[in-house]
Design a protein around this motif. Structure first.
Motif, PDB file in Angstrom:
ATOM      1  N   THR A  36       0.822  -1.209  -0.032  1.00 13.71           N
ATOM      2  CA  THR A  36      -0.034  -0.048   0.002  1.00 13.71           C
ATOM      3  C   THR A  36       0.872   1.445  -0.086  1.00 13.71           C
ATOM      4  OG1 THR A  36      -1.516  -1.086   1.320  1.00 13.71           O
ATOM      5  CG2 THR A  36      -2.000   1.023   1.222  1.00 13.71           C
ATOM      6  N   ARG A  37       1.921   1.235   0.724  1.00  4.34           N
ATOM      7  CA  ARG A  37       2.903   2.523   0.847  1.00  4.34           C
ATOM      8  C   ARG A  37       3.372   2.533  -0.487  1.00  4.34           C
ATOM      9  NH1 ARG A  37       3.515   0.687   6.475  1.00  4.34           N
ATOM     10  NH2 ARG A  37       5.456  -0.649   5.822  1.00  4.34           N
ATOM     11  N   GLY A  38       3.848   1.531  -1.300  1.00  2.38           N
ATOM     12  CA  GLY A  38       4.540   1.601  -2.571  1.00  2.38           C
ATOM     13  C   GLY A  38       3.515   2.181  -3.537  1.00  2.38           C
ATOM     14  N   LEU A  39       2.487   1.771  -3.530  1.00  2.00           N
ATOM     15  CA  LEU A  39       1.191   2.287  -4.316  1.00  2.00           C
ATOM     16  C   LEU A  39       1.087   3.958  -4.019  1.00  2.00           C
ATOM     17  CD1 LEU A  39      -1.788  -0.159  -4.268  1.00  2.00           C
ATOM     18  CD2 LEU A  39      -0.166   0.043  -6.152  1.00  2.00           C
ATOM     19  N   LEU A  40       1.106   4.283  -3.018  1.00  2.00           N
ATOM     20  CA  LEU A  40       1.140   5.834  -2.647  1.00  2.00           C
ATOM     21  C   LEU A  40       2.249   6.585  -3.019  1.00  2.00           C
ATOM     22  CD1 LEU A  40      -0.917   5.388   0.907  1.00  2.00           C
ATOM     23  CD2 LEU A  40      -1.942   6.215  -1.431  1.00  2.00           C
ATOM     24  N   ARG A  41       3.428   6.059  -2.987  1.00  2.00           N
ATOM     25  CA  ARG A  41       4.732   6.671  -3.080  1.00  2.00           C
ATOM     26  C   ARG A  41       4.801   6.868  -4.703  1.00  2.00           C
ATOM     27  NH1 ARG A  41       7.398   3.382   0.781  1.00  2.00           N
ATOM     28  NH2 ARG A  41       8.013   1.865  -1.022  1.00  2.00           N
ATOM     29  N   VAL A  66       8.291   7.171  -6.951  1.00  2.00           N
ATOM     30  CA  VAL A  66       8.957   5.979  -6.793  1.00  2.00           C
ATOM     31  C   VAL A  66       8.404   4.824  -7.341  1.00  2.00           C
ATOM     32  CG1 VAL A  66      10.176   4.826  -4.867  1.00  2.00           C
ATOM     33  CG2 VAL A  66      10.021   7.294  -4.819  1.00  2.00           C
ATOM     34  N   PRO A  67       8.771   4.343  -8.074  1.00  2.00           N
ATOM     35  CA  PRO A  67       7.968   2.999  -8.610  1.00  2.00           C
ATOM     36  C   PRO A  67       8.325   2.001  -7.833  1.00  2.00           C
ATOM     37  CG  PRO A  67       9.723   3.190  -9.946  1.00  2.00           C
ATOM     38  CD  PRO A  67       9.923   4.387  -9.120  1.00  2.00           C
ATOM     39  N   ILE A  68       7.332   0.840  -7.834  1.00  2.00           N
ATOM     40  CA  ILE A  68       7.357  -0.506  -7.135  1.00  2.00           C
ATOM     41  C   ILE A  68       8.285  -1.289  -8.076  1.00  2.00           C
ATOM     42  CG2 ILE A  68       6.521  -2.512  -5.990  1.00  2.00           C
ATOM     43  CD1 ILE A  68       3.861  -0.815  -5.866  1.00  2.00           C
ATOM     44  N   ILE A  69       9.544  -1.556  -7.570  1.00  2.00           N
ATOM     45  CA  ILE A  69      10.451  -2.421  -8.719  1.00  2.00           C
ATOM     46  C   ILE A  69       9.995  -3.768  -8.613  1.00  2.00           C
ATOM     47  CG2 ILE A  69      12.863  -3.051  -9.013  1.00  2.00           C
ATOM     48  CD1 ILE A  69      12.333  -0.212  -9.168  1.00  2.00           C
TER      49      ILE A  69
END
Length: 332
Positions: A253-258, A272-275
Motif C-alpha cells: 500500500t505504501r508503495g502504491l501511494l509513493r 518512486v515506482p514499485i520495482i
C-alpha cells in the motif's frame, strides 16, 4: 451497525488452462454494508475483477473453478444458486457497470431497447411503460434530449455517454448493490470526473451500496468510504479511506501511494515506482507474495504466509511486520 449486504468468506477461484492451474483469487474475505462505497484497488492481475465477477457468477466454468469459500448476499449463498435463480438477481438485486461500454452494449439494438429489456424482464413492465422509464433513466444520468436519444444506437454516442447508458441500465431496477469495474478506464480525465460525480449523486438518491474496482487512487480518495487493497489474489490491507491514505500499514500500500504524483510534492522529485513484477499465479510463492519486491522483507516472509493482523477496529494488514514477536526482526 446493520448486517452486511454482501459477505465473501475465504473465496478461492482458479482457472485451469493449458499451462496448468492459475490461482486468481486465494482466500478473499470481504464485507459490504448497506449504503457503503468500497474500493478494491491493486495492480492488474491482482484478482480485483475476478472477485467482482464472481459475485454475479460470471466466471465461465470451465475454465474457471470456484474451489472454496462462500458469497452471501442478503443472507443467501450465491454459490449454491442455480443459473435460473442467478438470472433473477443479476440486474435486479445486483447491477454491474463494465470497463468498456462499447463491448458491453449490443451495437445492433437501440439503447432504449437495451434499457427496457431489463425493466420488462425484472419489473414486468409493459413496453410503453418501460420506454417511459428508459427516458427517465437517461435524463437521470445526464443525457440531454433523452426522448430522442433513446431511439439511437450505441455508436451514435460518445464514450462518456455510452458509459452513462451503462449506468442507466445498471440502475434501472434500483439494485441494492452496484459493482463498477473500472468504469472510467477508457475515458478522458474530464469525463471521468463527471461519471464519478454522477455515481456519487445517484448513490445519495438511491442508497445503493457500491463496489468500485479501480487502480486509480485519486478516484478512491474522492468516491469511497473504505478501501480494500489486493495483491496476488489476496487482500493485503483494509481500512477507511483516511487510514489507507494517511496511515498505510502494508508495504505494498505504501508503495502504491509513493508512486502517485502529489500536488504538495517538489516537481523535481521523482516518483518512486514499485520495482519488479507481480508473481506468476500458476505457481505463487509459498510465503508473502510481495516479498520479492518489498524493501522491508524478513527471512520469515520467504516461506511463510503472514496472518491478517488487526491494526484498529476498521483497519487490518496481512504482513509479518505487525507480528509482535518479530518486530525489529532481521531483514531477508
Amino acid at each position: 451497525m446493520s448486517d452486511p449486504i454482501l459477505s465473501i468468506s475465504d473465496l478461492h477461484i482458479s482457472f485451469h488452462v493449458r499451462g496448468g492451474e492459475v490461482q486468481a483469487v486465494r482466500g478473499v474475505d470481504l464485507e459490504i454494508n448497506p449504503g457503503e462505497s468500497v474500493a478494491i484497488v491493486g495492480e492488474s492481475g491482482s484478482g480485483k475483477s475476478v472477485t467482482a465477477q464472481s459475485i454475479l457468477r460470471l466466471i465461465p466454468t470451465p475454465p474457471g473453478v470456484y474451489k472454496k469459500g462462500s458469497i452471501s448476499f442478503m443472507g443467501e449463498d450465491l454459490l449454491s444458486k442455480t443459473e435460473k435463480e442467478m438470472e433473477s438477481i443479476r440486474g435486479k438485486e445486483i447491477g454491474m457497470i463494465f470497463q468498456d461500454p462499447m463491448t458491453s452494449l449490443n451495437p445492433t439494438l437501440t439503447v432504449g431497447r437495451q434499457i427496457t429489456e431489463v425493466l420488462i424482464k425484472h419489473q414486468k413492465m409493459s413496453a410503453s411503460d418501460a420506454t417511459g422509464r428508459a427516458v427517465e433513466l437517461l435524463n437521470l444520468v445526464g443525457i440531454p434530449n433523452a426522448a430522442e436519444r433513446v431511439k439511437q444506437f450505441p455508436h451514435q454516442f460518445s464514450g462518456g455517454m455510452r458509459q452513462r447508458v451503462m449506468i442507466a441500465i445498471a440502475l434501472a431496477c434500483n439494485p441494492r448493490l452496484l459493482i463498477a469495474d473500472e468504469p472510467t478506464t477508457a475515458l478522458d480525465v474530464t469525463i471521468q470526473a463527471q461519471i464519478m460525480t454522477l455515481m456519487k449523486d445517484l448513490q445519495k438518491k438511491t442508497g445503493t451500496s457500491i463496489i468500485l474496482i479501480t487502480h486509480d487512487l485519486g478516484i478512491v480518495a474522492d468516491m469511497c468510504d473504505r478501501v480494500v487493497v489486493m495483491y496476488a489474489g489476496k487482500v493485503v490491507e483494509t481500512g477507511t479511506k483516511q487510514e489507507i491514505f494517511k496511515n498505510p500499514q502494508h508495504p505494498y500500500t505504501r508503495g502504491l501511494l509513493r508512486s502517485l504524483p502529489r500536488l504538495d510534492q517538489n516537481k523535481n522529485e521523482p516518483l518512486v515506482p514499485i520495482i519488479g513484477t507481480p508473481p506468476d499465479m500458476s505457481s505463487p510463492p509459498p510465503g508473502c507474495a510481495f516479498c520479492a519486491r518489498c524493501d522491508e522483507a524478513m527471512r520469515i516472509c520467504v516461506d511463510n504466509d503472514p496472518a491478517t493482523y488487526t491494526i484498529s477496529e476498521t483497519q487490518t494488514a496481512k504482513c509479518w511486520l505487525h507480528d509482535a514477536a518479530l518486530k525489529g526482526g532481521e531483514s531477508a
